[in-house]
Design a protein around this motif. Structure first.
Motif, PDB file in Angstrom:
ATOM      1  N   LEU A  61      -7.057   6.563   6.775  1.00  0.00           N
ATOM      2  CA  LEU A  61      -7.820   7.801   6.887  1.00  0.00           C
ATOM      3  C   LEU A  61      -7.370   8.650   8.070  1.00  0.00           C
ATOM      4  CD1 LEU A  61     -11.496   6.732   6.090  1.00  0.00           C
ATOM      5  CD2 LEU A  61     -10.113   8.363   4.819  1.00  0.00           C
ATOM      6  N   PHE A  62      -7.156   8.020   9.221  1.00  0.00           N
ATOM      7  CA  PHE A  62      -6.906   8.774  10.451  1.00  0.00           C
ATOM      8  C   PHE A  62      -5.498   8.593  11.002  1.00  0.00           C
ATOM      9  CE2 PHE A  62     -11.453   7.693  10.342  1.00  0.00           C
ATOM     10  CZ  PHE A  62     -11.979   8.971  10.263  1.00  0.00           C
ATOM     11  N   GLY A  63      -4.710   7.692  10.430  1.00  0.00           N
ATOM     12  CA  GLY A  63      -3.341   7.504  10.861  1.00  0.00           C
ATOM     13  C   GLY A  63      -3.230   6.702  12.149  1.00  0.00           C
ATOM     14  N   ASN A  64      -2.015   6.257  12.430  1.00  0.00           N
ATOM     15  CA  ASN A  64      -1.752   5.526  13.672  1.00  0.00           C
ATOM     16  C   ASN A  64      -0.270   5.649  13.991  1.00  0.00           C
ATOM     17  OD1 ASN A  64      -1.782   3.873  15.892  1.00  0.00           O
ATOM     18  ND2 ASN A  64      -1.965   1.969  14.733  1.00  0.00           N
ATOM     19  N   MET A  65       0.085   6.675  14.707  1.00  0.00           N
ATOM     20  CA  MET A  65       1.487   6.923  15.004  1.00  0.00           C
ATOM     21  C   MET A  65       2.072   5.852  15.918  1.00  0.00           C
ATOM     22  SD  MET A  65       1.910  11.031  15.209  1.00  0.00           S
ATOM     23  CE  MET A  65       3.594  10.871  14.649  1.00  0.00           C
ATOM     24  N   LEU A  66       1.225   5.254  16.763  1.00  0.00           N
ATOM     25  CA  LEU A  66       1.705   4.201  17.639  1.00  0.00           C
ATOM     26  C   LEU A  66       1.972   2.906  16.875  1.00  0.00           C
ATOM     27  CD1 LEU A  66      -0.523   4.649  20.816  1.00  0.00           C
ATOM     28  CD2 LEU A  66       1.783   5.489  20.396  1.00  0.00           C
ATOM     29  N   GLU A  88       4.141  10.340   2.846  1.00  0.00           N
ATOM     30  CA  GLU A  88       4.784  10.014   4.119  1.00  0.00           C
ATOM     31  C   GLU A  88       3.902  10.386   5.308  1.00  0.00           C
ATOM     32  OE1 GLU A  88       9.411   9.502   3.938  1.00  0.00           O
ATOM     33  OE2 GLU A  88       8.820  11.518   4.498  1.00  0.00           O
ATOM     34  N   ALA A  89       3.335  11.575   5.255  1.00  0.00           N
ATOM     35  CA  ALA A  89       2.522  12.037   6.378  1.00  0.00           C
ATOM     36  C   ALA A  89       1.252  11.213   6.543  1.00  0.00           C
ATOM     37  CB  ALA A  89       2.173  13.507   6.197  1.00  0.00           C
ATOM     38  N   THR A  90       0.749  10.656   5.450  1.00  0.00           N
ATOM     39  CA  THR A  90      -0.453   9.827   5.520  1.00  0.00           C
ATOM     40  C   THR A  90      -0.235   8.624   6.418  1.00  0.00           C
ATOM     41  OG1 THR A  90      -1.178  10.520   3.313  1.00  0.00           O
ATOM     42  CG2 THR A  90      -2.090   8.465   4.154  1.00  0.00           C
ATOM     43  N   MET A  91       0.985   8.084   6.424  1.00  0.00           N
ATOM     44  CA  MET A  91       1.287   6.932   7.269  1.00  0.00           C
ATOM     45  C   MET A  91       1.099   7.248   8.748  1.00  0.00           C
ATOM     46  SD  MET A  91       4.748   5.513   5.455  1.00  0.00           S
ATOM     47  CE  MET A  91       4.994   4.363   6.813  1.00  0.00           C
ATOM     48  N   ILE A 123       3.529   2.697  13.943  1.00  0.00           N
ATOM     49  CA  ILE A 123       4.673   2.797  13.035  1.00  0.00           C
ATOM     50  C   ILE A 123       5.799   1.891  13.543  1.00  0.00           C
ATOM     51  CG2 ILE A 123       6.431   4.335  12.087  1.00  0.00           C
ATOM     52  CD1 ILE A 123       4.437   6.593  12.245  1.00  0.00           C
ATOM     53  N   SER A 124       6.219   0.969  12.706  1.00  0.00           N
ATOM     54  CA  SER A 124       7.280   0.041  13.079  1.00  0.00           C
ATOM     55  C   SER A 124       8.646   0.654  12.785  1.00  0.00           C
ATOM     56  CB  SER A 124       7.119  -1.267  12.307  1.00  0.00           C
ATOM     57  OG  SER A 124       7.276  -1.048  10.913  1.00  0.00           O
ATOM     58  N   GLU A 125       9.684  -0.006  13.297  1.00  0.00           N
ATOM     59  CA  GLU A 125      11.045   0.469  13.032  1.00  0.00           C
ATOM     60  C   GLU A 125      11.365   0.388  11.543  1.00  0.00           C
ATOM     61  OE1 GLU A 125      13.888  -1.504  15.440  1.00  0.00           O
ATOM     62  OE2 GLU A 125      13.060  -0.778  17.337  1.00  0.00           O
ATOM     63  N   GLU A 126      10.828  -0.618  10.878  1.00  0.00           N
ATOM     64  CA  GLU A 126      11.036  -0.741   9.431  1.00  0.00           C
ATOM     65  C   GLU A 126      10.385   0.412   8.685  1.00  0.00           C
ATOM     66  OE1 GLU A 126      10.100  -3.884   5.774  1.00  0.00           O
ATOM     67  OE2 GLU A 126       9.582  -4.405   7.842  1.00  0.00           O
ATOM     68  N   GLN A 127       9.172   0.771   9.090  1.00  0.00           N
ATOM     69  CA  GLN A 127       8.496   1.905   8.470  1.00  0.00           C
ATOM     70  C   GLN A 127       9.225   3.209   8.771  1.00  0.00           C
ATOM     71  OE1 GLN A 127       4.596   1.177  10.228  1.00  0.00           O
ATOM     72  NE2 GLN A 127       3.750   0.701   8.212  1.00  0.00           N
ATOM     73  N   LEU A 128       9.789   3.325   9.977  1.00  0.00           N
ATOM     74  CA  LEU A 128      10.564   4.519  10.325  1.00  0.00           C
ATOM     75  C   LEU A 128      11.776   4.657   9.408  1.00  0.00           C
ATOM     76  CD1 LEU A 128      11.246   6.928  12.152  1.00  0.00           C
ATOM     77  CD2 LEU A 128      12.377   5.317  13.709  1.00  0.00           C
ATOM     78  N   PRO A 155       0.807  -1.235   0.000  1.00  0.00           N
ATOM     79  CA  PRO A 155       0.000   0.000   0.000  1.00  0.00           C
ATOM     80  C   PRO A 155       0.831   1.271   0.000  1.00  0.00           C
ATOM     81  CG  PRO A 155      -0.923  -1.594   1.516  1.00  0.00           C
ATOM     82  CD  PRO A 155       0.397  -2.144   1.072  1.00  0.00           C
ATOM     83  N   LEU A 156       1.965   1.276   0.726  1.00  0.00           N
ATOM     84  CA  LEU A 156       2.809   2.472   0.771  1.00  0.00           C
ATOM     85  C   LEU A 156       3.392   2.775  -0.602  1.00  0.00           C
ATOM     86  CD1 LEU A 156       4.304   4.756   2.167  1.00  0.00           C
ATOM     87  CD2 LEU A 156       6.071   3.112   2.844  1.00  0.00           C
ATOM     88  N   LEU A 157       3.894   1.745  -1.286  1.00  0.00           N
ATOM     89  CA  LEU A 157       4.455   1.951  -2.619  1.00  0.00           C
ATOM     90  C   LEU A 157       3.378   2.403  -3.600  1.00  0.00           C
ATOM     91  CD1 LEU A 157       6.883  -1.107  -2.935  1.00  0.00           C
ATOM     92  CD2 LEU A 157       7.431   1.269  -2.380  1.00  0.00           C
ATOM     93  N   MET A 158       2.181   1.826  -3.461  1.00  0.00           N
ATOM     94  CA  MET A 158       1.102   2.172  -4.385  1.00  0.00           C
ATOM     95  C   MET A 158       0.624   3.599  -4.171  1.00  0.00           C
ATOM     96  SD  MET A 158      -0.374   0.816  -6.918  1.00  0.00           S
ATOM     97  CE  MET A 158      -1.796   1.048  -7.983  1.00  0.00           C
ATOM     98  N   LEU A 159       0.463   4.003  -2.908  1.00  0.00           N
ATOM     99  CA  LEU A 159       0.003   5.381  -2.672  1.00  0.00           C
ATOM    100  C   LEU A 159       1.087   6.378  -3.063  1.00  0.00           C
ATOM    101  CD1 LEU A 159       1.031   7.097   0.128  1.00  0.00           C
ATOM    102  CD2 LEU A 159      -0.090   5.173   1.220  1.00  0.00           C
TER     103      LEU A 159
END
Length: 302
Positions: free
Chosen positions: A144-149, A211-214, A151-156, A80-84
């Motif tokens: 839609l609303f995000g989830n900062m908690l 990036e911010a959408t994540m 976020i994994s280390e890989e995503q970081l 999904p990240l690559l597609m968006l």
């Protein structure tokens, strides 16, 4: 996760250093702060040019594109990240290519947005009937609303690896981009590549939105990009001071929003958005009271 922590955490106290140590004792909180700092740094910088170039509508449209892209990735079994990221960059280039002037940009943005929203409705329907509940780990609400908690280390690491070169590109083009944003006609006469800079900025904006959408979600990313920059633009007329101030405000609001979300249990993205809105309205209200009202009063008594 958060509901369990809320029951075990000590209440917020006047000892801010102690509270900070407790909060940063959790790995996911350190990851959230790092991710929020990276995103806010880029969002504040990009947001200043969004305000200066009157591209608020474009940035809002790209957040809708990000949601559509993430849904498309889930339905088509693509990351999904690559597609968006791919969809937002492609649409940003399309909008930049169709209209460079303000009026032309609005028409191009509205045209493409209508198509993207229709496509998003299609993918949402397919996602609901085919993908939702199948254990993929993808959530439309999270996009839609995000989830900062979450976020994994890989995503970081992904955020940093994408955000760092994007920030470097923006730093390199900042001065000529400022020139073309303030006076595109004179810039073109001076042989500054106005159209190329516009396309480059469109790509930078698309990557920032992706990036911010994540972290804060597609619905709230608009607030993080626009409001800190709009606040800074109100506070100073110096371009480079406004850029620095926009970055500082974005980072500060993100840190405070993460802290409030941690101790109150409210979604962190919502806290950040409400803080950004409150900061902007306070500045606008203060400006009105300090400058506009006295002028109106003097004119009235004359």
């Amino acid at each position: 996760m958060h509901s369990v922590l809320a029951a075990t955490l000590p209440p917020f106290s006047p000892n801010l250093w102690h509270d900070l140590q407790i909060m940063l004792g959790y790995d996911f909180m350190r990851t959230a702060f790092l991710a929020g700092t990276v995103i806010s740094l880029l969002a504040g910088f990009v947001g200043y040019f969004v305000v200066l170039r009157h591209q608020a509508f474009a940035s809002e449209a790209l957040s809708d594109v990000a949601f559509t892209g993430a849904l498309a990735g889930a339905v088509l079994a693509i990351n999904p990240l690559l597609m968006l990221l791919f969809m937002t960059v492609a649409v940003a280039l399309a909008m930049g290519g169709l209209g460079e002037r303000v009026q032309g940009r609005d028409v191009a943005t509205g045209t493409i947005l209508a198509w993207v929203l229709g496509l998003g409705a299609l993918f949402l329907s397919e996602f609901t009937t085919q993908v939702s509940g199948t254990g993929t780990g993808f959530s439309a609400a999270q996009v839609l609303f995000g989830n900062m908690l979450g976020i994994s280390e890989e995503q970081l690491l992904t955020l940093i690896s994408i955000g760092a070169p994007t920030l470097l590109v923006l730093i390199v083009i900042a001065r000529p981009l400022l020139f073309t944003s303030l006076d595109p006609v004179v810039a073109a006469a001076c042989r500054v590549p106005v159209r190329l800079l516009g396309l480059l900025f469109a790509v930078v904006l698309a990557i920032t939105v992706s990036e911010a959408t994540m972290a804060v979600g597609a619905l709230l990313v608009f607030a993080l990009i626009l409001l800190p920059a709009a606040t800074a633009h109100r506070l100073t007329s110096s371009p480079f001071a406004a850029m620095a101030l926009a970055i500082g405000i974005a980072i500060l609001l993100t840190w405070v929003g993460i802290t409030l979300g941690f101790y109150t249990g409210y979604p962190m993205s919502v806290c950040i958005s409400l803080l950004a809105f409150g900061c902007y309205t306070a500045v606008v209200g203060g400006f009105t009271v300090a400058f506009v009202a006295p002028i109106h009063y003097r004119r009235k008594i004359q």
